[in-house]
Scaffold this motif. Structure first.
Motif, PDB file in Angstrom:
ATOM      1  N   ASN A 148     -27.612 -67.805 -11.016  1.00 13.65           N
ATOM      2  CA  ASN A 148     -28.719 -66.838 -11.078  1.00 13.65           C
ATOM      3  C   ASN A 148     -28.657 -65.932 -12.299  1.00 13.65           C
ATOM      4  OD1 ASN A 148     -29.757 -67.759  -8.679  1.00 13.65           O
ATOM      5  ND2 ASN A 148     -28.473 -66.393  -7.477  1.00 13.65           N
ATOM      6  N   GLY A 149     -27.458 -65.669 -12.799  1.00 12.94           N
ATOM      7  CA  GLY A 149     -27.330 -64.762 -13.937  1.00 12.94           C
ATOM      8  C   GLY A 149     -25.890 -64.358 -14.171  1.00 12.94           C
ATOM      9  N   ILE A 150     -25.713 -63.458 -15.135  1.00 14.78           N
ATOM     10  CA  ILE A 150     -24.338 -63.098 -15.501  1.00 14.78           C
ATOM     11  C   ILE A 150     -23.750 -62.127 -14.473  1.00 14.78           C
ATOM     12  CG2 ILE A 150     -24.714 -63.519 -17.937  1.00 14.78           C
ATOM     13  CD1 ILE A 150     -24.698 -60.486 -18.342  1.00 14.78           C
ATOM     14  N   VAL A 151     -22.440 -62.218 -14.311  1.00  8.84           N
ATOM     15  CA  VAL A 151     -21.713 -61.403 -13.331  1.00  8.84           C
ATOM     16  C   VAL A 151     -20.888 -60.335 -14.028  1.00  8.84           C
ATOM     17  CG1 VAL A 151     -19.858 -61.471 -11.607  1.00  8.84           C
ATOM     18  CG2 VAL A 151     -21.623 -63.240 -11.613  1.00  8.84           C
ATOM     19  N   GLY A 152     -20.158 -60.734 -15.053  1.00 11.92           N
ATOM     20  CA  GLY A 152     -19.307 -59.777 -15.755  1.00 11.92           C
ATOM     21  C   GLY A 152     -18.367 -60.487 -16.700  1.00 11.92           C
ATOM     22  N   ARG A 153     -17.296 -59.793 -17.068  1.00 12.24           N
ATOM     23  CA  ARG A 153     -16.326 -60.404 -17.985  1.00 12.24           C
ATOM     24  C   ARG A 153     -14.920 -60.145 -17.462  1.00 12.24           C
ATOM     25  NH1 ARG A 153     -14.024 -56.746 -22.067  1.00 12.24           N
ATOM     26  NH2 ARG A 153     -14.600 -54.655 -21.440  1.00 12.24           N
ATOM     27  N   VAL A 154     -14.014 -61.051 -17.838  1.00  9.51           N
ATOM     28  CA  VAL A 154     -12.620 -60.897 -17.432  1.00  9.51           C
ATOM     29  C   VAL A 154     -12.006 -59.760 -18.249  1.00  9.51           C
ATOM     30  CG1 VAL A 154     -10.357 -62.012 -17.452  1.00  9.51           C
ATOM     31  CG2 VAL A 154     -12.380 -63.302 -16.774  1.00  9.51           C
ATOM     32  N   ILE A 155     -11.339 -58.822 -17.567  1.00 10.37           N
ATOM     33  CA  ILE A 155     -10.673 -57.752 -18.329  1.00 10.37           C
ATOM     34  C   ILE A 155      -9.146 -57.852 -18.260  1.00 10.37           C
ATOM     35  CG2 ILE A 155     -12.521 -56.043 -18.439  1.00 10.37           C
ATOM     36  CD1 ILE A 155     -11.308 -54.705 -15.963  1.00 10.37           C
ATOM     37  N   HIS A 156      -8.634 -58.406 -17.170  1.00  8.54           N
ATOM     38  CA  HIS A 156      -7.184 -58.625 -17.079  1.00  8.54           C
ATOM     39  C   HIS A 156      -6.955 -59.993 -16.460  1.00  8.54           C
ATOM     40  CE1 HIS A 156      -6.633 -54.427 -17.981  1.00  8.54           C
ATOM     41  NE2 HIS A 156      -7.352 -54.074 -16.933  1.00  8.54           N
ATOM     42  N   SER A 157      -5.982 -60.715 -17.022  1.00  5.46           N
ATOM     43  CA  SER A 157      -5.655 -62.028 -16.457  1.00  5.46           C
ATOM     44  C   SER A 157      -4.166 -62.137 -16.235  1.00  5.46           C
ATOM     45  CB  SER A 157      -6.084 -63.142 -17.414  1.00  5.46           C
ATOM     46  OG  SER A 157      -7.432 -63.435 -17.250  1.00  5.46           O
ATOM     47  N   SER A 158      -3.797 -62.680 -15.092  1.00  2.00           N
ATOM     48  CA  SER A 158      -2.399 -63.073 -14.899  1.00  2.00           C
ATOM     49  C   SER A 158      -2.406 -64.595 -14.949  1.00  2.00           C
ATOM     50  CB  SER A 158      -1.895 -62.558 -13.554  1.00  2.00           C
ATOM     51  OG  SER A 158      -2.558 -63.229 -12.514  1.00  2.00           O
ATOM     52  N   ASN A 159      -1.297 -65.213 -14.598  1.00  2.00           N
ATOM     53  CA  ASN A 159      -1.236 -66.672 -14.702  1.00  2.00           C
ATOM     54  C   ASN A 159      -2.259 -67.372 -13.803  1.00  2.00           C
ATOM     55  OD1 ASN A 159       0.770 -66.890 -16.661  1.00  2.00           O
ATOM     56  ND2 ASN A 159       2.334 -66.415 -15.147  1.00  2.00           N
ATOM     57  N   PHE A 160      -2.452 -66.836 -12.607  1.00  2.40           N
ATOM     58  CA  PHE A 160      -3.297 -67.548 -11.636  1.00  2.40           C
ATOM     59  C   PHE A 160      -4.485 -66.724 -11.137  1.00  2.40           C
ATOM     60  CE2 PHE A 160       1.091 -69.041 -11.259  1.00  2.40           C
ATOM     61  CZ  PHE A 160       0.917 -70.339 -11.692  1.00  2.40           C
ATOM     62  N   PHE A 161      -4.601 -65.491 -11.557  1.00  2.00           N
ATOM     63  CA  PHE A 161      -5.684 -64.639 -11.062  1.00  2.00           C
ATOM     64  C   PHE A 161      -6.237 -63.783 -12.206  1.00  2.00           C
ATOM     65  CE2 PHE A 161      -2.795 -65.513  -7.609  1.00  2.00           C
ATOM     66  CZ  PHE A 161      -3.657 -65.962  -6.628  1.00  2.00           C
ATOM     67  N   SER A 162      -7.470 -63.305 -12.020  1.00  4.59           N
ATOM     68  CA  SER A 162      -8.066 -62.439 -13.043  1.00  4.59           C
ATOM     69  C   SER A 162      -8.868 -61.331 -12.392  1.00  4.59           C
ATOM     70  CB  SER A 162      -9.014 -63.238 -13.944  1.00  4.59           C
ATOM     71  OG  SER A 162      -8.305 -64.227 -14.639  1.00  4.59           O
ATOM     72  N   ILE A 163      -8.962 -60.219 -13.104  1.00  2.00           N
ATOM     73  CA  ILE A 163      -9.817 -59.115 -12.678  1.00  2.00           C
ATOM     74  C   ILE A 163     -11.095 -59.194 -13.522  1.00  2.00           C
ATOM     75  CG2 ILE A 163     -10.051 -56.606 -12.488  1.00  2.00           C
ATOM     76  CD1 ILE A 163      -7.820 -57.470 -10.735  1.00  2.00           C
ATOM     77  N   VAL A 164     -12.234 -59.214 -12.843  1.00  3.62           N
ATOM     78  CA  VAL A 164     -13.525 -59.314 -13.536  1.00  3.62           C
ATOM     79  C   VAL A 164     -14.257 -57.978 -13.445  1.00  3.62           C
ATOM     80  CG1 VAL A 164     -15.759 -60.486 -13.577  1.00  3.62           C
ATOM     81  CG2 VAL A 164     -13.703 -61.759 -12.999  1.00  3.62           C
ATOM     82  N   GLN A 165     -14.623 -57.438 -14.598  1.00  2.00           N
ATOM     83  CA  GLN A 165     -15.424 -56.207 -14.629  1.00  2.00           C
ATOM     84  C   GLN A 165     -16.886 -56.606 -14.453  1.00  2.00           C
ATOM     85  OE1 GLN A 165     -16.289 -54.372 -18.498  1.00  2.00           O
ATOM     86  NE2 GLN A 165     -15.311 -52.535 -17.685  1.00  2.00           N
ATOM     87  N   LEU A 166     -17.519 -56.128 -13.382  1.00  2.00           N
ATOM     88  CA  LEU A 166     -18.918 -56.469 -13.131  1.00  2.00           C
ATOM     89  C   LEU A 166     -19.821 -55.784 -14.157  1.00  2.00           C
ATOM     90  CD1 LEU A 166     -19.049 -56.161  -9.228  1.00  2.00           C
ATOM     91  CD2 LEU A 166     -18.637 -58.207 -10.600  1.00  2.00           C
ATOM     92  N   VAL A 167     -21.007 -56.342 -14.363  1.00  3.07           N
ATOM     93  CA  VAL A 167     -21.924 -55.769 -15.353  1.00  3.07           C
ATOM     94  C   VAL A 167     -22.371 -54.357 -14.969  1.00  3.07           C
ATOM     95  CG1 VAL A 167     -22.826 -57.899 -16.343  1.00  3.07           C
ATOM     96  CG2 VAL A 167     -23.863 -56.991 -14.268  1.00  3.07           C
ATOM     97  N   ILE A 168     -22.272 -54.018 -13.670  1.00  4.39           N
ATOM     98  CA  ILE A 168     -22.713 -52.692 -13.230  1.00  4.39           C
ATOM     99  C   ILE A 168     -21.617 -51.636 -13.387  1.00  4.39           C
ATOM    100  CG2 ILE A 168     -24.520 -53.434 -11.646  1.00  4.39           C
ATOM    101  CD1 ILE A 168     -22.450 -53.209  -9.377  1.00  4.39           C
ATOM    102  N   ASP A 169     -20.423 -52.032 -13.814  1.00  2.00           N
ATOM    103  CA  ASP A 169     -19.356 -51.061 -14.033  1.00  2.00           C
ATOM    104  C   ASP A 169     -19.759 -50.100 -15.149  1.00  2.00           C
ATOM    105  OD1 ASP A 169     -16.295 -50.560 -13.455  1.00  2.00           O
ATOM    106  OD2 ASP A 169     -16.590 -50.363 -15.608  1.00  2.00           O
ATOM    107  N   SER A 170     -19.330 -48.855 -15.021  1.00  2.00           N
ATOM    108  CA  SER A 170     -19.767 -47.850 -15.987  1.00  2.00           C
ATOM    109  C   SER A 170     -19.216 -48.086 -17.399  1.00  2.00           C
ATOM    110  CB  SER A 170     -19.382 -46.461 -15.494  1.00  2.00           C
ATOM    111  OG  SER A 170     -18.023 -46.432 -15.216  1.00  2.00           O
ATOM    112  N   GLN A 171     -18.245 -48.971 -17.531  1.00  2.00           N
ATOM    113  CA  GLN A 171     -17.719 -49.246 -18.867  1.00  2.00           C
ATOM    114  C   GLN A 171     -18.220 -50.574 -19.430  1.00  2.00           C
ATOM    115  OE1 GLN A 171     -13.735 -48.281 -19.758  1.00  2.00           O
ATOM    116  NE2 GLN A 171     -13.509 -46.901 -18.029  1.00  2.00           N
ATOM    117  N   SER A 172     -19.211 -51.157 -18.741  1.00  2.00           N
ATOM    118  CA  SER A 172     -19.717 -52.456 -19.176  1.00  2.00           C
ATOM    119  C   SER A 172     -20.977 -52.289 -20.029  1.00  2.00           C
ATOM    120  CB  SER A 172     -20.030 -53.297 -17.936  1.00  2.00           C
ATOM    121  OG  SER A 172     -20.950 -54.308 -18.240  1.00  2.00           O
TER     122      SER A 172
END
Lengths: 288, 168
Positions: free
Chosen positions: A157-181
């Motif tokens: 449907n559209g964009i969700v966000g971008r990866v801001i931190h990654s470990s070997n098997f998991f990642s934290i995604v900053q959503l587009v609605i985050d105040s720093q996005s």
């Protein structure tokens, strides 16, 4: 409840000082970018996220078992009666309907591939920011799957966000609605370029656009590709309100195209967008 | 007869703390309203009140905060710093006030939540003051969060009190 025995308070102050120093140190080295602290987060994320995934899968399993078996106990008799009424043709029709749905789903996925976004990986969302300060989600793909910081995360449907931190098997995604996005966008109809910014609410705000005179509710924004994070041409959102001028620009609210409250599976873009003319929107389009 | 070792107690505590952070992450994802709750904060305050050991409360607050930071996009150490102070202050309050009284718990949970939001925001701004983050609606969010935390905290504290009394 037990009470603190008033003996010496020295160990308490020492413990407090050490703990605060550790945290202050962590904060300050991140602020100064003097040392790479990614390994601390990677280690913690790799330790905690598997548990989060385990709980998520367990919950999913319970819901699946409930929906597939227990919730159907009452309908068994009714189902038997219905089965008698269903003939061979109807079964075949059902089969064809499933095929149509599958084809439509594949078409949607293929249309994303056709935009030239390169290699992708489908990932499952397993958790959300335990605090309220950030709009982030945890996904079950990391460095070992090809993801890295600034990888774009999208849905059909559209964009969700971008990866801001990654470990070997998991990642934290900053959503587009985050105040720093912030996202480089353009209007689908007029191709005017601008910048959309999150503000921590459910909608995005228009931070900048070449000309805001022709903005109307219902107009769609797509990615411009100039932020070098999101591939060009992906749906970002729809204008929900155009308010009065505040400073140089009108206050424009945009509803994200992706349903960020109901994220389950997302598509991670592994390759960064290439061949995009990087232009600062504030400086306007490049001269021909 | 079951022998409970120090290692076992620490292990159980560590497991409980990890579970609190993981449950918070999962619930926030499944139910949007859970974003307003802060289970690690409630946990820090509870252990601060009940353990009677400020050093342990500091360590618990610190660990909870750091784990919370690692599962979010927040700057590592911001929640850790805040929860450390909350653990310490809750332990200090536990030795000076009657924290068995619901009114004390209400005031403490409410103020600790507001203080936590304020401190985490200030520390976040110190690291990245150019982010352009808007805090116009932050106070309303903190008050809502403080109300939710106070209500949930009261229920959980009451449940733990009853369960603790029943087992002793």
């Amino acid at each position: 409840m037990s009470r603190v025995v008033a003996v010496s308070r020295r160990p308490i102050w020492i413990a407090l000082s050490i703990a605060l120093l550790i945290h202050t140190g962590l904060i300050s080295i991140q602020a100064g970018h003097r040392f790479d602290t990614r390994f601390v987060r990677m280690w913690l994320l790799d330790s905690l996220a598997p548990l989060e995934k385990l709980v998520d899968r367990s919950l999913y399993g319970i819901v699946y078992v409930w929906d597939s078996y227990f919730a159907l106990i009452g309908t068994h008799k009714e189902n038997e009666q219905l089965k008698q009424q269903v003939d061979e043709l109807k079964l075949q029709l059902e089969k064809r309907r499933e095929d149509v749905i599958e084809v439509e789903r594949l078409r949607t996925l293929l249309s994303i591939q056709d935009t030239g976004i390169g290699r992708t990986a489908v990932s499952r969302v397993i958790g959300r920011d335990p605090g309220r300060a950030n709009q982030t989600v945890t996904i079950d793909k990391g460095l070992s799957h090809g993801l890295k910081p600034d990888s774009a995360v999208i849905t059909a449907n559209g964009i969700v966000g971008r990866v801001i931190h990654s470990s070997n098997f998991f990642s934290i995604v900053q959503l587009v609605i985050d105040s720093q996005s912030a996202i480089g966008v353009m209007l689908e109809s007029t191709r005017r370029q601008g910048v959309l910014k999150g503000n921590g609410t459910r909608e995005l705000e228009l931070e900048y656009i070449d000309d805001d005179n022709d903005l109307k509710e219902g107009m769609k924004f797509i990615t411009s590709g100039q932020d070098r994070i999101y591939p060009k041409g992906l749906q970002v959102g729809v204008i929900t309100s155009v308010g009065p001028r505040r400073g140089l620009l009108r206050t424009v609210q945009v509803r994200p195209a992706a349903d960020l409250d109901r994220l389950e599976e997302v598509i991670c873009v592994l390759d960064r967008p290439q061949n995009v003319d990087v232009v600062d929107p504030a400086l306007g389009p490049p001269a021909p | 007869m079951v022998r409970i070792t120090t290692f076992g107690i620490i292990g159980r505590f560590a497991l409980a703390l990890v579970a609190v952070v993981v449950i918070q992450g999962i619930l926030s994802f499944k139910f949007k309203v859970f974003g307003y709750f802060d289970l690690p904060l409630i946990c820090s305050v509870y252990y601060g009140f009940t353990l009677g050991n400020p050093v342990a409360s500091i360590v618990i607050g610190s660990a909870l905060g750091l784990m919370q930071d690692s599962l979010s996009g927040a700057v590592l150490g911001t929640n850790g710093f805040s929860k450390t102070l909350i653990g310490f202050m809750a332990a200090s309050a536990g030795s000076k006030f009657n924290v068995d009284q619901p009114i004390t718990r209400v005031i403490a949970l409410f103020l600790f939540t507001i203080g936590d939001g304020l401190l985490v925001s200030i520390l976040g701004l110190m690291v990245d003051s150019t982010s352009g983050t808007t805090y116009s609606g932050a106070l309303g969010g903190w008050i809502l969060s403080a109300t939710f935390n106070t209500l949930l905290g009261l229920i959980l504290f009451g449940y733990h009190d009853r369960w603790g009394n029943a087992t002793t």
